[in-house]
Design an enzyme around this catalytic site. Structure first.
Site, PDB file in Angstrom:
ATOM      1  N   GLU A 142       9.366   1.406  11.056  1.00  0.00           N
ATOM      2  CA  GLU A 142      10.378   2.458  10.883  1.00  0.00           C
ATOM      3  C   GLU A 142       9.617   3.774  10.907  1.00  0.00           C
ATOM      4  O   GLU A 142       8.898   4.099   9.964  1.00  0.00           O
ATOM      5  CB  GLU A 142      11.134   2.231   9.576  1.00  0.00           C
ATOM      6  N   CYS A 172      13.392  10.739   6.977  1.00  0.00           N
ATOM      7  CA  CYS A 172      13.242  10.444   8.408  1.00  0.00           C
ATOM      8  C   CYS A 172      14.537  10.688   9.172  1.00  0.00           C
ATOM      9  O   CYS A 172      14.523  10.972  10.360  1.00  0.00           O
ATOM     10  CB  CYS A 172      12.794   9.000   8.580  1.00  0.00           C
ATOM     11  N   LYS A 230       0.882  -1.183   0.000  1.00  0.00           N
ATOM     12  CA  LYS A 230       0.000   0.000   0.000  1.00  0.00           C
ATOM     13  C   LYS A 230       0.906   1.216   0.000  1.00  0.00           C
ATOM     14  O   LYS A 230       1.407   1.639   1.041  1.00  0.00           O
ATOM     15  CB  LYS A 230      -0.879  -0.018   1.251  1.00  0.00           C
ATOM     16  N   GLU A 235       8.491  16.239  15.374  1.00  0.00           N
ATOM     17  CA  GLU A 235       9.040  16.121  14.019  1.00  0.00           C
ATOM     18  C   GLU A 235       8.304  17.094  13.091  1.00  0.00           C
ATOM     19  O   GLU A 235       7.082  17.053  12.999  1.00  0.00           O
ATOM     20  CB  GLU A 235       8.850  14.688  13.512  1.00  0.00           C
TER      21      GLU A 235
HETATM   22  P1  NAD Z   1       1.951   8.351   7.375  1.00  0.00           P
HETATM   23  O1  NAD Z   1       2.108   7.573   8.628  1.00  0.00           O
HETATM   24  O2  NAD Z   1       0.939   9.433   7.336  1.00  0.00           O
HETATM   25  O3  NAD Z   1       1.588   7.383   6.164  1.00  0.00           O
HETATM   26  C1  NAD Z   1       2.400   6.275   5.816  1.00  0.00           C
HETATM   27  C2  NAD Z   1       1.552   5.220   5.146  1.00  0.00           C
HETATM   28  O4  NAD Z   1       0.623   4.691   6.091  1.00  0.00           O
HETATM   29  C3  NAD Z   1       0.719   5.743   3.987  1.00  0.00           C
HETATM   30  O5  NAD Z   1       0.715   4.754   2.970  1.00  0.00           O
HETATM   31  C4  NAD Z   1      -0.652   5.915   4.610  1.00  0.00           C
HETATM   32  O6  NAD Z   1      -1.704   5.849   3.690  1.00  0.00           O
HETATM   33  C5  NAD Z   1      -0.695   4.729   5.564  1.00  0.00           C
HETATM   34  N1  NAD Z   1      -1.609   4.875   6.698  1.00  0.00           N
HETATM   35  C6  NAD Z   1      -1.969   6.008   7.355  1.00  0.00           C
HETATM   36  N2  NAD Z   1      -2.812   5.700   8.378  1.00  0.00           N
HETATM   37  C7  NAD Z   1      -2.979   4.345   8.375  1.00  0.00           C
HETATM   38  C8  NAD Z   1      -3.727   3.429   9.176  1.00  0.00           C
HETATM   39  N3  NAD Z   1      -4.459   3.837  10.205  1.00  0.00           N
HETATM   40  N4  NAD Z   1      -3.656   2.125   8.867  1.00  0.00           N
HETATM   41  C9  NAD Z   1      -2.896   1.682   7.841  1.00  0.00           C
HETATM   42  N5  NAD Z   1      -2.176   2.499   7.036  1.00  0.00           N
HETATM   43  C10 NAD Z   1      -2.210   3.814   7.303  1.00  0.00           C
HETATM   44  O7  NAD Z   1       3.396   8.893   7.022  1.00  0.00           O
HETATM   45  P2  NAD Z   1       3.776   9.873   5.842  1.00  0.00           P
HETATM   46  O8  NAD Z   1       3.292  11.244   6.170  1.00  0.00           O
HETATM   47  O9  NAD Z   1       3.396   9.240   4.545  1.00  0.00           O
HETATM   48  O10 NAD Z   1       5.383   9.823   5.914  1.00  0.00           O
HETATM   49  C11 NAD Z   1       6.164  10.670   6.693  1.00  0.00           C
HETATM   50  C12 NAD Z   1       6.563   9.976   7.987  1.00  0.00           C
HETATM   51  O11 NAD Z   1       7.295   8.787   7.707  1.00  0.00           O
HETATM   52  C13 NAD Z   1       7.479  10.815   8.843  1.00  0.00           C
HETATM   53  O12 NAD Z   1       7.079  10.709  10.181  1.00  0.00           O
HETATM   54  C14 NAD Z   1       8.843  10.155   8.663  1.00  0.00           C
HETATM   55  O13 NAD Z   1       9.758  10.358   9.695  1.00  0.00           O
HETATM   56  C15 NAD Z   1       8.449   8.730   8.547  1.00  0.00           C
HETATM   57  N6  NAD Z   1       9.517   7.958   7.915  1.00  0.00           N
HETATM   58  C16 NAD Z   1      10.264   7.087   8.669  1.00  0.00           C
HETATM   59  C17 NAD Z   1      11.317   6.376   8.083  1.00  0.00           C
HETATM   60  C18 NAD Z   1      12.178   5.417   8.874  1.00  0.00           C
HETATM   61  O14 NAD Z   1      12.880   4.632   8.251  1.00  0.00           O
HETATM   62  N7  NAD Z   1      12.172   5.459  10.189  1.00  0.00           N
HETATM   63  C19 NAD Z   1      11.585   6.548   6.726  1.00  0.00           C
HETATM   64  C20 NAD Z   1      10.817   7.444   6.005  1.00  0.00           C
HETATM   65  C21 NAD Z   1       9.777   8.138   6.601  1.00  0.00           C
END
Ligand code: NAD
Length: 490
Positions: free
Chosen positions: A258, A292, A182, A394
């Site tokens: 992550e 991230c 997804k 963040e």
């Molecule tokens: P997000 O959590 O909003 O979304 C990530 C994914 O999860 C998307 O595909 C979204 O549609 C899905 N999602 C959202 N709510 C959900 C739920 N309740 N159930 C299932 N799926 C759901 O994150 P974002 O805004 O897309 O990305 C940015 C974030 O990702 C930042 O916090 C960043 O630090 C983090 N990030 C972490 C790493 C790491 O390796 N630690 C790497 C990249 C990004």
């Protein structure tokens, strides 16, 4: 698969793009707000079909494929990604607006490297075996065999869409799982195109499936609550991780998370300043601060504070926003206007908390169509109190706060004063101190005199709000497979 405004980005199930949808949503470019494609969102029936296809593929010949064959397939995928690199970069640039070279060299290059690396990891992975002496003088042989989890849900964010997706899909397939992916609603194109590329490389139908949609009440939640899913690997925000953990708890399924970061850099006054400022600039502004691992807190020893602030401000001013295909462009927009609103709220908060804006702080006027995009000036602050939300939460934009310190003890305490624990960077020419401080960082990864330098065999992950588990090399195998012990009485 073209990425054009007239194009629909379909889900990919059982070896085919499925021209059906529960609903559609628009995918727009953050460069200028122009439509990229419309995206077909999966409802319950398409998610069911995707999980069902993944299960059948897992139970079929894929599940019985030997390690050398799977490793060879992964190498073919890596080669095919290189061959289709321009197409993948185009998809990534269309969705994210990042400069072409960054998408082409960094993201697509790493996507290929992810498959090549996990081909090597799985081909050389060992397992436990013990010859056990028994009280009666006999012996038993214990040996472990590696079993895949089954159907793995792969849920990824928008910031490095292809890199992060392949970082999970490669080890999942290496271990013999099938996946339902997804991608983020903001960046569906590269995950969809990857389906075609995997099929060209010979991945059997049903092994890689893609469902599009949002999180809560949509494809994301339908997938994480699906009884046919055996494990969930997720990259995204810490709050989303908590929601997914609740969803996974009902059936006690393994999760690998992550999550977000609020990463610190610590600059000592013996650091080599030119190199340090270069490294800091990269760690604050890469991908418009939307990595991230990006640094949002910079602690600088007082003697070099003004010099570092001035150097980083110069680097910020040298960044050149513009169209992704323009070779002179060095920085892209934020992912969306909605995300820019969030980042702007921290800019307001910083002002309210008495910050001095060293550089940036505004939406730039770039002129023409770009003014409809999600652009933001790279922004640096000084003068923020450590209790400010700006230093604790963040932001995920091209921003950082610089804070002076006097002693090593103080620097370590400040850097570790966070609920997150993803990454840290230490800048010093005193190697002993570099090691010492790196060891004391409460973070999954610490760099000394560099940032985001990766060996894909090393552990990657975070402490605290930054995640659960480690991926990378053998650590990924530990999540995507289960060693099962066989004990033979000899
Ligand atoms: P997000 O959590 O909003 O979304 C990530 C994914 O999860 C998307 O595909 C979204 O549609 C899905 N999602 C959202 N709510 C959900 C739920 N309740 N159930 C299932 N799926 C759901 O994150 P974002 O805004 O897309 O990305 C940015 C974030 O990702 C930042 O916090 C960043 O630090 C983090 N990030 C972490 C790493 C790491 O390796 N630690 C790497 C990249 C990004």
């Amino acid at each position: 698969m073209a990425v054009t405004a007239e194009h629909t980005t379909w889900c990919f199930i059982d070896g085919d793009y499925v021209e059906e949808a529960d609903s559609h949503f628009p995918n727009v470019s953050p460069v200028d707000g122009r439509p990229v494609s419309r995206v077909a969102a999966a409802g319950r029936s398409l998610v069911d079909r995707a999980v069902g296809a993944a299960r059948r593929a897992f139970d079929g010949p894929w599940g019985a494929m030997g390690v050398p064959e799977r490793a060879e397939l992964l190498r073919r995928i890596a080669r095919r990604i290189e061959e289709r690199a321009d197409d993948l970069a185009r998809a990534e640039v269309a969705d994210t607006g990042k400069p072409w070279a960054q998408a082409r060299e960094f993201e697509v290059g790493r996507a290929a490297a992810n498959f090549a690396a996990f081909a090597d990891v799985i081909a050389s992975a060992g397992l436990d075996s013990y010859l056990t002496d028994l009280p009666d003088g006999g012996q038993a042989l214990n040996y472990a065999v590696r079993k895949p989890l089954g159907v793995v849900a792969v849920i990824v964010p928008w910031n490095l869409p292809l890199l992060l997706l392949t970082w999970k899909v490669a080890p999942a397939l290496a271990c013999g799982n099938t996946v339902v992916v997804k991608p983020s609603e903001e960046t569906p194109s590269s995950a969809a195109l990857l389906a075609e590329i995997l099929a060209e490389a010979g991945v059997p139908d049903g092994v890689y499936n893609v469902v599009h949609g949002f999180g809560p009440g949509s494809a994301g939640e339908l997938l994480t609550t699906h009884p046919g899913v055996d494990g969930i690997t997720f990259t995204g925000e810490s709050g989303t991780g908590a929601a997914i953990m609740r969803a996974a708890a009902a059936r006690v399924r393994p999760v690998s998370f992550e999550l977000g970061g609020k990463n610190a850099a610590v600059v000592f006054d013996d650091a080599e300043l030119a190199r340090t400022v270069d490294g800091l600039a990269r760690s604050v502004f890469t991908n418009t601060g939307q990595v991230c691992l990006c640094t949002e807190r910079v602690y600088v020893q007082r003697g070099v504070f003004d010099e570092v602030v001035a150097g980083l401000a110069d680097a910020a001013k040298r960044l050149r926003p513009g169209r992704p295909e323009d070779p002179l462009t060095t920085t892209g927009p934020l992912i969306s206007l909605a995300h820019r609103e969030k980042v702007l709220s921290y800019l307001d908060q910083a002002k309210a908390d008495g910050a001095e804006v060293v550089t940036g702080g505004d939406v730039p006027a770039l002129g023409g169509a770009l003014d409809a995009g999600a652009w933001l000036e790279p922004t640096l602050w000084t003068g923020l109190d450590h209790g400010s939300r700006v230093l604790r939460e963040e932001v995920f934009g091209p921003v950082a706060a610089l804070v002076p310190f006097d002693t090593e003890e103080e620097a370590v305490a400040l850097a570790n004063d966070t609920d997150y624990g993803l990454a840290a960077a230490v800048w010093t020419t005193d190697l002993e101190r570099g090691h010492r401080v790196a060891h004391r960082m409460r973070a999954g990864m610490s760099w000394v005199n560099t940032w985001y330098l990766r060996d894909l065999r090393s552990p990657f992950g975070g402490a605290g709000l930054s995640g659960i588990g480690r991926e990378g090399g053998a650590h990924s195998l530990a999540f995507y497979s289960e060693p099962t012990n066989v004990c033979v009485r000899l």
